[in-house]
Design an enzyme around this catalytic site. Sequence first.
Site, PDB file in Angstrom:
ATOM      1  CB  SER A 156      -7.164  -7.555  -3.490  1.00  0.00           C
ATOM      2  OG  SER A 156      -6.864  -6.183  -3.616  1.00  0.00           O
TER       3      SER A 156
ATOM      4  CG  ASP B 177       1.510  -6.926  -4.724  1.00  0.00           C
ATOM      5  OD1 ASP B 177       1.506  -5.675  -4.843  1.00  0.00           O
ATOM      6  OD2 ASP B 177       0.595  -7.541  -4.149  1.00  0.00           O
TER       7      ASP B 177
ATOM      8  CG  HIS C 140      -2.494  -6.551  -5.841  1.00  0.00           C
ATOM      9  ND1 HIS C 140      -2.363  -6.918  -4.523  1.00  0.00           N
ATOM     10  CD2 HIS C 140      -3.771  -6.114  -5.984  1.00  0.00           C
ATOM     11  CE1 HIS C 140      -3.501  -6.719  -3.901  1.00  0.00           C
ATOM     12  NE2 HIS C 140      -4.382  -6.223  -4.762  1.00  0.00           N
TER      13      HIS C 140
END
Length: 423
Positions: A205, A366, A401
């Site tokens: 991320s 995502d 995610h």
Amino acid sequence: MAIVSPSADLVALLTFLICLIHRCGAGGYDAELYHPVILIPGFTCPNLEAWLANTYAPSLPRCGELKGKGWFPLWKNTTDLVRQDYVPCFEEQMRLVYDPVLNDYRNLPGVETRVPDFGSAHGFTSKNDSSRIPTCLARVREELELLGYRDGDTLFGAPYDPRHAPPLPGQPSQVYSDYFAHVKDLVERASEKNQNKPVILVAHSFGGKVILGFVNSTPMAWRKKFIKHLVLVSPTPPEGFLGVLTSLASGPSFIVPSVPPLLLRQMWRTFASTLLSLPSPMAFGHRPIVITNHKNYSAYDYKDLLPALGLNSEVVKRVLSMKLRIDPPMVPTTYLNGVGVKTPEQVVYRDGNFNVAPEKVYGDGDGTMNLFSVLAFVKELSRQQQANIPFKFVEIANATHSDIVVQEHSLKKVMDVILEANR
């Protein structure tokens, strides 16, 4: 002669012995330990500690009760923040102040902060102790430890201050100048401790944006010597994503999940990291991303949208002056991202009221990162293949995610990449 099949117990025993010899992880991996690994977690994972000096002027008396009493955990456990009624103080003490003279961000006067446990793969944690889902690269760390990796020996961590952002060219950041120096030293020490073998960097991320900024800040000769492979797992693309704009408009829902987002909106709007991840015209083009009955806004309209949201003119000027630049890291890189998950790509505030949650129009991605942003980022990173430097993009269907480093099918693919880099 009859062939006797081994019993299930014997097979299990033989499998255990083989894994013991070859250091198999829980996922059935088979690898020889070779390169040290450094983990760089996502946005909500690094912990922050604060020190309140006498010059700190709290807005509420209880927010100054810890003055002069040393370092304390400011952002480590959101349940404690709520239980101790410290959320208003947290919101205030987490804020940043933009200094137009320095063109940089700093803490409120009298508030000092630090990121504890730098260097440790256990130095970052989930902020929600009631959640049973192992976040913050915990599953990746567990799999590596099952393989024989050891914290401080072959396994390390590089947490950062998520409020700040890796600087774009011409935009200074003292916090990141210091952080990059610490990461460089950590990489060199990890390599030296492991017979001078180059390291594998694994980032998730916002950690992907952070570590890519670090790699691109280093001399090319240094990268070739010290970095074996860069593994980017659902990194925050420079082209931005819509979710960060929604949080800017109506407040973040993930910082302290049990608190109404509006209570943290002003704090969120002071973060440099927020502004660096706004949807970019490079990916979003002229398509409206914020829709109201009176006016629609695209990624080209921040000069109108940001003041409409209530941001001050100095911050708007800094955003508009950003020169987006995407340089491939020029080290072997694998990029993994989920696809096939419903992801917001437009938000509708019909009456132009940003104090209410918007309606959302969805596309592919995502669940957080928009697919067209991801693909635009992939295109830029793949340019390093022209210099015969490996780059690979791995799509993982239905991986969200956050869960891409948790779910078994996607976790195995992440581990396969790490172990392939070890060979």
